[in-house]
Design a protein around this motif. Structure first.
Motif, PDB file in Angstrom:
ATOM      1  N   CYS A 256      30.600  18.603  34.695  1.00 33.04           N
ATOM      2  CA  CYS A 256      30.643  19.642  35.726  1.00 33.04           C
ATOM      3  C   CYS A 256      30.709  21.079  35.210  1.00 33.04           C
ATOM      4  CB  CYS A 256      31.852  19.420  36.639  1.00 33.04           C
ATOM      5  SG  CYS A 256      31.810  17.877  37.583  1.00 33.04           S
ATOM      6  N   GLN A 259      27.837  23.390  36.265  1.00 31.48           N
ATOM      7  CA  GLN A 259      27.311  23.179  37.608  1.00 31.48           C
ATOM      8  C   GLN A 259      27.585  24.391  38.501  1.00 31.48           C
ATOM      9  OE1 GLN A 259      25.675  20.247  38.825  1.00 31.48           O
ATOM     10  NE2 GLN A 259      25.553  19.841  36.630  1.00 31.48           N
ATOM     11  N   PRO A 264      26.997  21.568  43.481  1.00 29.80           N
ATOM     12  CA  PRO A 264      27.088  20.732  42.283  1.00 29.80           C
ATOM     13  C   PRO A 264      26.207  19.499  42.393  1.00 29.80           C
ATOM     14  CG  PRO A 264      29.009  20.402  43.659  1.00 29.80           C
ATOM     15  CD  PRO A 264      28.218  21.502  44.302  1.00 29.80           C
ATOM     16  N   SER A 265      25.967  18.871  41.262  1.00 28.70           N
ATOM     17  CA  SER A 265      25.124  17.672  41.226  1.00 28.70           C
ATOM     18  C   SER A 265      25.881  16.465  41.771  1.00 28.70           C
ATOM     19  CB  SER A 265      24.688  17.391  39.785  1.00 28.70           C
ATOM     20  OG  SER A 265      25.836  17.041  39.006  1.00 28.70           O
ATOM     21  N   CYS A 268      28.431  15.220  39.266  1.00 29.70           N
ATOM     22  CA  CYS A 268      29.656  16.026  39.285  1.00 29.70           C
ATOM     23  C   CYS A 268      30.503  15.667  40.504  1.00 29.70           C
ATOM     24  CB  CYS A 268      29.311  17.508  39.280  1.00 29.70           C
ATOM     25  SG  CYS A 268      30.754  18.612  39.342  1.00 29.70           S
TER      26      CYS A 268
END
Length: 470
Positions: A256, A259, A264-265, A268
Protein backbone atom coordinates in the motif's frame (compact mmCIF):
# COMPACT_ATOMS: atom_id res chain seq x y z
CA UNK A 1 -34.01 55.79 7.00
CA UNK A 2 -34.53 52.24 8.24
CA UNK A 3 -33.89 49.40 5.85
CA UNK A 4 -36.93 47.38 4.68
CA UNK A 5 -37.68 44.18 6.54
CA UNK A 6 -36.51 40.88 5.12
CA UNK A 7 -40.16 40.06 4.41
CA UNK A 8 -40.56 43.11 2.19
CA UNK A 9 -37.25 42.43 0.49
CA UNK A 10 -38.38 38.92 -0.38
CA UNK A 11 -41.64 40.26 -1.82
CA UNK A 12 -39.85 42.86 -3.96
CA UNK A 13 -37.25 40.30 -4.99
CA UNK A 14 -39.93 38.48 -6.95
CA UNK A 15 -39.98 41.45 -9.33
CA UNK A 16 -36.20 41.67 -9.54
CA UNK A 17 -35.81 45.15 -8.05
CA UNK A 18 -36.28 47.13 -4.88
CA UNK A 19 -36.74 50.79 -3.96
CA UNK A 20 -34.91 51.88 -0.83
CA UNK A 21 -36.58 55.20 -0.15
CA UNK A 22 -36.53 57.59 -3.10
CA UNK A 23 -34.47 57.19 -6.25
CA UNK A 24 -33.77 54.50 -8.82
CA UNK A 25 -34.65 50.87 -8.15
CA UNK A 26 -31.87 48.67 -6.81
CA UNK A 27 -31.43 45.33 -8.55
CA UNK A 28 -30.86 42.00 -6.89
CA UNK A 29 -27.18 42.38 -7.78
CA UNK A 30 -26.95 45.15 -5.20
CA UNK A 31 -24.67 43.78 -2.45
CA UNK A 32 -26.67 45.31 0.40
CA UNK A 33 -29.81 43.59 -0.84
CA UNK A 34 -28.04 40.28 -1.38
CA UNK A 35 -26.61 40.43 2.14
CA UNK A 36 -30.02 41.22 3.58
CA UNK A 37 -31.57 38.26 1.79
CA UNK A 38 -28.85 35.96 3.13
CA UNK A 39 -29.08 37.18 6.72
CA UNK A 40 -29.99 34.42 9.18
CA UNK A 41 -32.34 35.09 12.07
CA UNK A 42 -32.83 32.98 15.16
CA UNK A 43 -32.44 29.30 14.36
CA UNK A 44 -34.70 26.46 15.53
CA UNK A 45 -33.51 25.23 18.91
CA UNK A 46 -31.58 28.42 19.62
CA UNK A 47 -32.65 29.63 23.07
CA UNK A 48 -29.98 32.30 23.41
CA UNK A 49 -29.21 35.60 21.70
CA UNK A 50 -26.03 36.21 19.72
CA UNK A 51 -24.40 39.62 19.34
CA UNK A 52 -23.11 39.14 15.81
CA UNK A 53 -24.69 38.81 12.37
CA UNK A 54 -24.50 35.67 10.27
CA UNK A 55 -25.51 34.86 6.72
CA UNK A 56 -26.07 31.76 4.58
CA UNK A 57 -26.96 31.10 0.98
CA UNK A 58 -25.72 30.13 -2.45
CA UNK A 59 -23.15 31.53 -4.85
CA UNK A 60 -23.34 30.28 -8.44
CA UNK A 61 -19.87 29.36 -9.68
CA UNK A 62 -20.83 28.17 -13.15
CA UNK A 63 -23.82 29.69 -14.94
CA UNK A 64 -23.84 27.19 -17.82
CA UNK A 65 -24.19 24.05 -15.73
CA UNK A 66 -25.86 25.73 -12.75
CA UNK A 67 -23.21 24.80 -10.18
CA UNK A 68 -23.85 26.62 -6.89
CA UNK A 69 -21.92 26.40 -3.64
CA UNK A 70 -23.55 26.84 -0.24
CA UNK A 71 -21.92 28.94 2.47
CA UNK A 72 -22.50 30.01 6.07
CA UNK A 73 -20.70 33.13 7.27
CA UNK A 74 -20.31 34.48 10.80
CA UNK A 75 -19.11 37.97 11.54
CA UNK A 76 -16.71 38.32 14.44
CA UNK A 77 -18.25 38.67 17.89
CA UNK A 78 -16.61 42.08 18.35
CA UNK A 79 -15.02 44.65 16.01
CA UNK A 80 -15.87 42.76 12.85
CA UNK A 81 -14.51 45.55 10.65
CA UNK A 82 -11.06 45.20 12.25
CA UNK A 83 -10.83 41.41 12.17
CA UNK A 84 -9.43 39.23 9.36
CA UNK A 85 -11.54 36.94 7.17
CA UNK A 86 -10.97 33.20 7.66
CA UNK A 87 -12.27 30.44 5.37
CA UNK A 88 -12.67 26.93 6.85
CA UNK A 89 -12.65 23.83 4.62
CA UNK A 90 -13.26 20.21 5.57
CA UNK A 91 -12.24 17.42 3.27
CA UNK A 92 -13.38 13.90 2.61
CA UNK A 93 -13.38 14.36 -0.32
CA UNK A 94 -17.12 14.80 -0.09
CA UNK A 95 -17.60 16.06 3.49
CA UNK A 96 -19.40 19.21 4.58
CA UNK A 97 -17.51 22.08 6.19
CA UNK A 98 -20.78 23.20 7.76
CA UNK A 99 -21.48 19.74 9.22
CA UNK A 100 -18.05 19.43 10.80
CA UNK A 101 -16.29 22.79 10.96
CA UNK A 102 -19.28 24.88 11.97
CA UNK A 103 -21.61 22.52 13.81
CA UNK A 104 -19.05 20.34 15.61
CA UNK A 105 -15.69 22.12 15.75
CA UNK A 106 -15.00 25.86 15.48
CA UNK A 107 -18.40 27.47 14.86
CA UNK A 108 -20.30 29.51 17.44
CA UNK A 109 -23.43 27.31 17.23
CA UNK A 110 -22.92 23.67 18.20
CA UNK A 111 -25.59 20.97 18.01
CA UNK A 112 -26.78 19.23 21.16
CA UNK A 113 -27.24 15.48 21.56
CA UNK A 114 -30.99 15.72 20.95
CA UNK A 115 -30.33 16.79 17.35
CA UNK A 116 -32.88 19.59 17.76
CA UNK A 117 -31.24 22.32 19.84
CA UNK A 118 -28.09 24.42 19.83
CA UNK A 119 -25.57 25.57 22.40
CA UNK A 120 -23.05 28.41 22.41
CA UNK A 121 -19.40 27.56 21.77
CA UNK A 122 -17.19 29.70 24.03
CA UNK A 123 -14.15 28.70 21.94
CA UNK A 124 -15.61 29.66 18.57
CA UNK A 125 -13.11 31.07 16.11
CA UNK A 126 -15.38 34.03 15.42
CA UNK A 127 -14.05 35.31 18.75
CA UNK A 128 -10.94 36.34 16.78
CA UNK A 129 -12.02 36.47 13.12
CA UNK A 130 -14.88 36.66 10.63
CA UNK A 131 -15.37 33.00 9.71
CA UNK A 132 -16.71 31.63 6.42
CA UNK A 133 -17.68 27.97 5.96
CA UNK A 134 -17.99 26.55 2.44
CA UNK A 135 -19.55 23.28 1.27
CA UNK A 136 -17.37 22.29 -1.65
CA UNK A 137 -17.55 20.80 -4.23
CA UNK A 138 -21.09 20.45 -5.61
CA UNK A 139 -22.92 17.45 -4.22
CA UNK A 140 -21.57 18.16 -0.73
CA UNK A 141 -23.97 19.40 1.96
CA UNK A 142 -26.42 21.82 0.39
CA UNK A 143 -24.24 22.67 -2.65
CA UNK A 144 -25.79 21.53 -5.92
CA UNK A 145 -25.65 21.53 -9.70
CA UNK A 146 -28.44 21.64 -12.29
CA UNK A 147 -26.29 19.29 -14.40
CA UNK A 148 -26.26 15.80 -12.91
CA UNK A 149 -22.99 14.84 -14.64
CA UNK A 150 -21.20 17.50 -12.56
CA UNK A 151 -21.52 15.26 -9.51
CA UNK A 152 -19.62 12.52 -11.33
CA UNK A 153 -16.77 14.80 -12.38
CA UNK A 154 -15.58 16.35 -9.15
CA UNK A 155 -11.88 16.37 -8.42
CA UNK A 156 -9.04 18.44 -7.01
CA UNK A 157 -8.62 20.69 -10.05
CA UNK A 158 -12.26 21.74 -10.49
CA UNK A 159 -12.75 22.09 -6.73
CA UNK A 160 -9.96 24.68 -6.58
CA UNK A 161 -11.29 26.49 -9.66
CA UNK A 162 -14.86 26.64 -8.34
CA UNK A 163 -13.73 27.71 -4.88
CA UNK A 164 -11.76 30.59 -6.41
CA UNK A 165 -14.82 31.71 -8.39
CA UNK A 166 -16.90 31.41 -5.22
CA UNK A 167 -14.55 33.69 -3.28
CA UNK A 168 -14.41 36.32 -6.03
CA UNK A 169 -18.22 36.37 -6.30
CA UNK A 170 -18.72 36.24 -2.53
CA UNK A 171 -16.54 39.33 -2.16
CA UNK A 172 -18.74 41.10 -4.69
CA UNK A 173 -21.68 40.28 -2.43
CA UNK A 174 -19.72 41.33 0.67
CA UNK A 175 -17.51 44.14 -0.67
CA UNK A 176 -16.66 45.34 2.83
CA UNK A 177 -14.27 42.38 3.01
CA UNK A 178 -12.44 43.12 -0.24
CA UNK A 179 -8.77 43.63 0.53
CA UNK A 180 -9.23 42.38 4.10
CA UNK A 181 -6.47 40.13 5.44
CA UNK A 182 -7.58 36.65 4.39
CA UNK A 183 -6.54 33.23 5.68
CA UNK A 184 -7.61 29.67 4.83
CA UNK A 185 -7.87 26.96 7.47
CA UNK A 186 -9.20 23.43 7.65
CA UNK A 187 -8.20 19.80 8.03
CA UNK A 188 -7.84 16.32 6.57
CA UNK A 189 -8.42 16.20 2.78
CA UNK A 190 -8.42 19.95 3.17
CA UNK A 191 -4.68 19.26 3.00
CA UNK A 192 -5.32 19.19 -0.76
CA UNK A 193 -8.05 21.82 -0.99
CA UNK A 194 -6.25 24.49 1.03
CA UNK A 195 -2.84 24.69 -0.70
CA UNK A 196 -4.48 24.15 -4.10
CA UNK A 197 -6.91 27.03 -3.53
CA UNK A 198 -4.11 29.17 -2.09
CA UNK A 199 -2.06 28.55 -5.22
CA UNK A 200 -5.04 29.48 -7.41
CA UNK A 201 -5.49 32.75 -5.47
CA UNK A 202 -1.81 33.69 -5.66
CA UNK A 203 -1.70 33.04 -9.40
CA UNK A 204 -4.99 34.86 -10.01
CA UNK A 205 -3.71 37.89 -8.10
CA UNK A 206 -0.59 37.96 -10.28
CA UNK A 207 -2.66 37.76 -13.46
CA UNK A 208 -5.25 40.33 -12.42
CA UNK A 209 -2.63 42.61 -10.80
CA UNK A 210 -4.94 43.26 -7.86
CA UNK A 211 -5.55 41.71 -4.47
CA UNK A 212 -9.30 41.59 -3.97
CA UNK A 213 -8.45 38.30 -2.20
CA UNK A 214 -5.69 39.49 0.10
CA UNK A 215 -4.37 36.05 1.02
CA UNK A 216 -1.86 36.19 3.86
CA UNK A 217 -1.49 32.51 4.67
CA UNK A 218 -3.08 29.21 5.54
CA UNK A 219 -3.17 26.67 8.37
CA UNK A 220 -4.19 23.03 7.98
CA UNK A 221 -4.56 20.19 10.48
CA UNK A 222 -4.00 16.41 10.23
CA UNK A 223 -3.59 17.01 6.55
CA UNK A 224 -3.12 14.84 3.49
CA UNK A 225 0.23 15.87 1.95
CA UNK A 226 1.79 13.12 -0.10
CA UNK A 227 0.42 9.63 -0.79
CA UNK A 228 3.74 7.85 -0.15
CA UNK A 229 4.85 9.69 2.99
CA UNK A 230 1.34 9.75 4.41
CA UNK A 231 0.93 6.01 3.97
CA UNK A 232 4.33 5.23 5.50
CA UNK A 233 3.47 7.46 8.46
CA UNK A 234 0.07 5.80 8.99
CA UNK A 235 1.58 2.31 8.96
CA UNK A 236 4.30 3.30 11.40
CA UNK A 237 1.77 4.91 13.75
CA UNK A 238 -0.51 1.86 13.70
CA UNK A 239 2.42 -0.45 14.42
CA UNK A 240 4.18 1.71 17.03
CA UNK A 241 0.97 2.15 19.04
CA UNK A 242 0.42 -1.60 19.04
CA UNK A 243 -2.72 -1.61 16.90
CA UNK A 244 -1.48 -4.02 14.22
CA UNK A 245 0.82 -7.02 13.97
CA UNK A 246 4.36 -7.12 12.62
CA UNK A 247 3.16 -9.19 9.66
CA UNK A 248 0.41 -6.73 8.69
CA UNK A 249 2.83 -3.82 9.10
CA UNK A 250 5.17 -5.46 6.58
CA UNK A 251 2.31 -6.18 4.17
CA UNK A 252 1.10 -2.58 4.33
CA UNK A 253 4.53 -1.28 3.40
CA UNK A 254 4.89 -3.81 0.59
CA UNK A 255 1.42 -3.42 -0.96
CA UNK A 256 0.00 0.00 0.00
CA UNK A 257 2.90 2.43 0.44
CA UNK A 258 2.66 3.92 -3.05
CA UNK A 259 -1.12 3.71 -3.48
CA UNK A 260 -3.54 6.61 -3.81
CA UNK A 261 -5.28 7.55 -0.58
CA UNK A 262 -8.55 8.07 -2.46
CA UNK A 263 -8.38 5.18 -4.95
CA UNK A 264 -6.21 2.33 -3.58
CA UNK A 265 -5.87 -0.97 -5.41
CA UNK A 266 -7.88 -4.10 -4.61
CA UNK A 267 -4.79 -5.76 -3.15
CA UNK A 268 -4.27 -2.80 -0.81
CA UNK A 269 -7.95 -2.95 0.17
CA UNK A 270 -7.46 -6.58 1.19
CA UNK A 271 -4.62 -5.64 3.53
CA UNK A 272 -6.71 -2.81 4.98
CA UNK A 273 -9.43 -5.34 5.74
CA UNK A 274 -6.86 -7.21 7.84
CA UNK A 275 -5.92 -3.96 9.57
CA UNK A 276 -9.57 -3.38 10.37
CA UNK A 277 -9.88 -6.79 12.00
CA UNK A 278 -6.71 -6.37 14.04
CA UNK A 279 -7.43 -2.93 15.48
CA UNK A 280 -10.94 -3.92 16.55
CA UNK A 281 -13.83 -1.62 17.41
CA UNK A 282 -12.00 1.61 18.11
CA UNK A 283 -12.29 5.05 16.62
CA UNK A 284 -9.23 5.41 14.36
CA UNK A 285 -9.77 9.17 14.34
CA UNK A 286 -9.13 9.23 18.10
CA UNK A 287 -7.59 5.95 19.22
CA UNK A 288 -7.84 6.46 23.00
CA UNK A 289 -11.50 7.51 23.22
CA UNK A 290 -14.64 5.34 22.92
CA UNK A 291 -16.32 5.11 19.51
CA UNK A 292 -19.94 5.90 18.82
CA UNK A 293 -21.80 2.59 18.93
CA UNK A 294 -24.14 3.80 16.19
CA UNK A 295 -21.18 4.17 13.83
CA UNK A 296 -19.20 1.08 14.84
CA UNK A 297 -20.19 -0.79 11.69
CA UNK A 298 -18.13 1.64 9.58
CA UNK A 299 -14.96 -0.17 8.65
CA UNK A 300 -11.44 1.28 8.54
CA UNK A 301 -11.12 0.47 4.85
CA UNK A 302 -13.99 2.78 3.92
CA UNK A 303 -12.89 5.36 6.50
CA UNK A 304 -9.44 5.66 4.96
CA UNK A 305 -11.07 6.39 1.59
CA UNK A 306 -13.17 9.16 3.15
CA UNK A 307 -10.80 11.14 5.33
CA UNK A 308 -13.19 13.20 7.38
CA UNK A 309 -15.60 11.39 9.72
CA UNK A 310 -15.61 12.76 13.22
CA UNK A 311 -14.99 11.19 16.62
CA UNK A 312 -15.38 13.14 19.84
CA UNK A 313 -13.98 12.54 23.31
CA UNK A 314 -17.04 13.40 25.39
CA UNK A 315 -19.67 12.55 22.78
CA UNK A 316 -18.49 10.34 19.92
CA UNK A 317 -21.87 10.56 18.16
CA UNK A 318 -21.78 14.23 17.12
CA UNK A 319 -22.06 13.33 13.45
CA UNK A 320 -25.42 11.69 14.15
CA UNK A 321 -26.65 14.86 15.88
CA UNK A 322 -25.68 16.99 12.86
CA UNK A 323 -27.60 14.68 10.51
CA UNK A 324 -30.72 14.99 12.66
CA UNK A 325 -30.53 18.79 12.90
CA UNK A 326 -29.77 19.68 9.28
CA UNK A 327 -32.54 17.40 8.00
CA UNK A 328 -35.17 19.40 9.89
CA UNK A 329 -37.26 21.35 7.33
CA UNK A 330 -37.45 24.38 9.63
CA UNK A 331 -33.65 24.47 9.90
CA UNK A 332 -33.24 24.33 6.14
CA UNK A 333 -35.78 27.12 5.74
CA UNK A 334 -33.97 29.29 8.30
CA UNK A 335 -30.69 28.77 6.42
CA UNK A 336 -32.28 29.75 3.09
CA UNK A 337 -31.93 26.31 1.55
CA UNK A 338 -33.90 26.25 -1.70
CA UNK A 339 -36.34 23.29 -1.48
CA UNK A 340 -35.90 22.70 -5.22
CA UNK A 341 -32.24 21.86 -4.72
CA UNK A 342 -32.20 20.44 -1.20
CA UNK A 343 -30.95 16.85 -1.02
CA UNK A 344 -33.62 14.25 -0.32
CA UNK A 345 -31.58 13.31 2.73
CA UNK A 346 -28.83 15.64 3.90
CA UNK A 347 -25.71 13.88 5.17
CA UNK A 348 -22.39 14.95 6.62
CA UNK A 349 -20.46 13.32 3.77
CA UNK A 350 -21.40 12.22 0.27
CA UNK A 351 -20.24 8.72 -0.60
CA UNK A 352 -21.32 9.40 -4.19
CA UNK A 353 -18.95 12.36 -4.49
CA UNK A 354 -16.17 10.37 -2.86
CA UNK A 355 -16.55 7.27 -5.02
CA UNK A 356 -16.69 9.34 -8.23
CA UNK A 357 -13.70 11.58 -7.39
CA UNK A 358 -11.71 12.03 -10.61
CA UNK A 359 -8.33 13.60 -9.93
CA UNK A 360 -6.46 13.48 -6.63
CA UNK A 361 -2.92 14.84 -6.60
CA UNK A 362 -0.35 12.29 -5.44
CA UNK A 363 1.44 15.09 -3.59
CA UNK A 364 1.02 18.78 -2.80
CA UNK A 365 4.62 19.27 -1.65
CA UNK A 366 5.54 21.20 -4.82
CA UNK A 367 2.66 23.60 -4.07
CA UNK A 368 4.08 24.13 -0.58
CA UNK A 369 7.45 24.99 -2.09
CA UNK A 370 5.83 27.51 -4.44
CA UNK A 371 3.75 29.16 -1.70
CA UNK A 372 6.63 29.30 0.77
CA UNK A 373 8.54 31.22 -1.91
CA UNK A 374 5.51 33.49 -2.31
CA UNK A 375 5.88 34.49 1.34
CA UNK A 376 2.65 33.09 2.75
CA UNK A 377 2.40 32.33 6.47
CA UNK A 378 1.97 28.54 6.67
CA UNK A 379 1.27 26.51 9.80
CA UNK A 380 0.58 22.79 9.94
CA UNK A 381 -0.97 21.31 13.08
CA UNK A 382 -1.62 17.74 14.14
CA UNK A 383 -3.61 16.03 16.87
CA UNK A 384 -1.35 13.28 18.15
CA UNK A 385 -3.98 10.54 18.76
CA UNK A 386 -5.21 10.35 15.15
CA UNK A 387 -4.33 7.20 13.18
CA UNK A 388 -5.97 8.26 9.89
CA UNK A 389 -3.50 11.05 9.08
CA UNK A 390 -1.20 10.91 12.10
CA UNK A 391 1.62 13.17 13.14
CA UNK A 392 4.12 10.62 11.83
CA UNK A 393 2.74 11.15 8.30
CA UNK A 394 2.92 14.91 8.69
CA UNK A 395 6.51 14.81 9.91
CA UNK A 396 7.64 12.57 7.02
CA UNK A 397 6.03 14.94 4.50
CA UNK A 398 7.49 18.08 6.04
CA UNK A 399 10.90 16.43 6.28
CA UNK A 400 10.70 15.82 2.51
CA UNK A 401 10.53 19.61 1.97
CA UNK A 402 14.10 19.91 3.32
CA UNK A 403 13.40 23.24 5.01
CA UNK A 404 16.06 24.82 7.24
CA UNK A 405 15.20 24.54 10.95
CA UNK A 406 15.12 27.95 12.65
CA UNK A 407 13.69 27.00 16.05
CA UNK A 408 14.37 23.96 18.21
CA UNK A 409 11.66 21.38 18.96
CA UNK A 410 9.98 22.51 22.16
CA UNK A 411 6.82 22.19 24.22
CA UNK A 412 4.20 24.91 24.10
CA UNK A 413 1.88 25.58 27.02
CA UNK A 414 -1.74 26.21 27.82
CA UNK A 415 -1.38 27.91 31.19
CA UNK A 416 0.92 25.51 33.09
CA UNK A 417 0.07 22.41 31.05
CA UNK A 418 1.82 21.21 27.92
CA UNK A 419 -0.53 21.87 25.01
CA UNK A 420 1.72 20.15 22.49
CA UNK A 421 5.01 20.65 20.72
CA UNK A 422 6.24 22.98 17.99
CA UNK A 423 9.01 23.01 15.40
CA UNK A 424 9.79 26.17 13.45
CA UNK A 425 11.18 25.88 9.93
CA UNK A 426 12.06 28.55 7.42
CA UNK A 427 8.67 29.17 5.80
CA UNK A 428 6.55 26.81 7.91
CA UNK A 429 5.61 25.95 11.50
CA UNK A 430 4.67 22.45 12.65
CA UNK A 431 2.50 22.29 15.79
CA UNK A 432 1.26 19.17 17.57
CA UNK A 433 -1.73 19.26 19.92
CA UNK A 434 -1.43 16.84 22.81
CA UNK A 435 -4.32 14.44 23.29
CA UNK A 436 -6.27 15.62 20.23
CA UNK A 437 -7.62 13.34 17.54
CA UNK A 438 -8.21 13.97 13.83
CA UNK A 439 -10.48 16.96 14.50
CA UNK A 440 -8.31 19.04 16.84
CA UNK A 441 -10.91 21.73 17.72
CA UNK A 442 -13.39 19.00 18.65
CA UNK A 443 -11.16 17.36 21.23
CA UNK A 444 -9.17 20.39 22.36
CA UNK A 445 -11.30 23.49 21.65
CA UNK A 446 -9.47 25.79 24.09
CA UNK A 447 -6.06 24.90 22.68
CA UNK A 448 -7.38 25.20 19.12
CA UNK A 449 -8.55 28.76 19.83
CA UNK A 450 -5.11 29.52 21.27
CA UNK A 451 -3.62 28.10 18.07
CA UNK A 452 -5.67 30.26 15.68
CA UNK A 453 -5.00 33.37 17.78
CA UNK A 454 -1.25 32.83 17.55
CA UNK A 455 -1.40 32.00 13.85
CA UNK A 456 -3.42 35.09 12.88
CA UNK A 457 -1.20 37.35 14.98
CA UNK A 458 2.00 35.77 13.71
CA UNK A 459 3.04 35.11 17.30
CA UNK A 460 4.90 32.17 18.77
CA UNK A 461 2.94 29.80 20.98
CA UNK A 462 4.02 30.32 24.61
CA UNK A 463 6.94 28.30 25.91
CA UNK A 464 5.61 28.68 29.43
CA UNK A 465 3.09 30.90 31.13
CA UNK A 466 4.34 32.01 34.53
CA UNK A 467 1.78 32.89 37.18
CA UNK A 468 2.30 35.40 39.95
CA UNK A 469 0.32 35.59 43.16
CA UNK A 470 -1.97 38.60 43.40
Amino acid sequence: MARPTVFLIQIFAIFGFLHLGFGAPISLENPLLRQELDKVGELPGQNFVVNFTHYSGYVTVNEDSGRALFYWFFEAVEDSSDKPLVLWLNGGPGCSSIAFGEAIEIGPLLINADGKSLRWNPYSWNEVANVLFLDSPVGVGFSYSNTSSDLMNNGDKRTAEDSLVFLLKWLERFPQFKGRDFYITGESYGGHYIPQLSQAIVRNNLLSKEKSINLKGYMVGNALFDDHYDHVGVFEFLWSTGLISDQTFKQLNQVCANQSFVHPSESCDEVLEMVDKEIGNIDPYSIFTPPCSDLSSNRLRSRMHRIGRVGERYDPCTEKHAVAYFNLPEVQQALHVDPKYAPSKWDTCSDFVNLNWKDSAGSVLDIYRELIQAGLRIWVFSGDTDSILPITSTRYSIDALNLPVIGHWRAWYDNDQVGGWIQEYEGLNLVSVRGAGHEVPLHKPKQALQLIKAFLAGNALPALQLHSDT
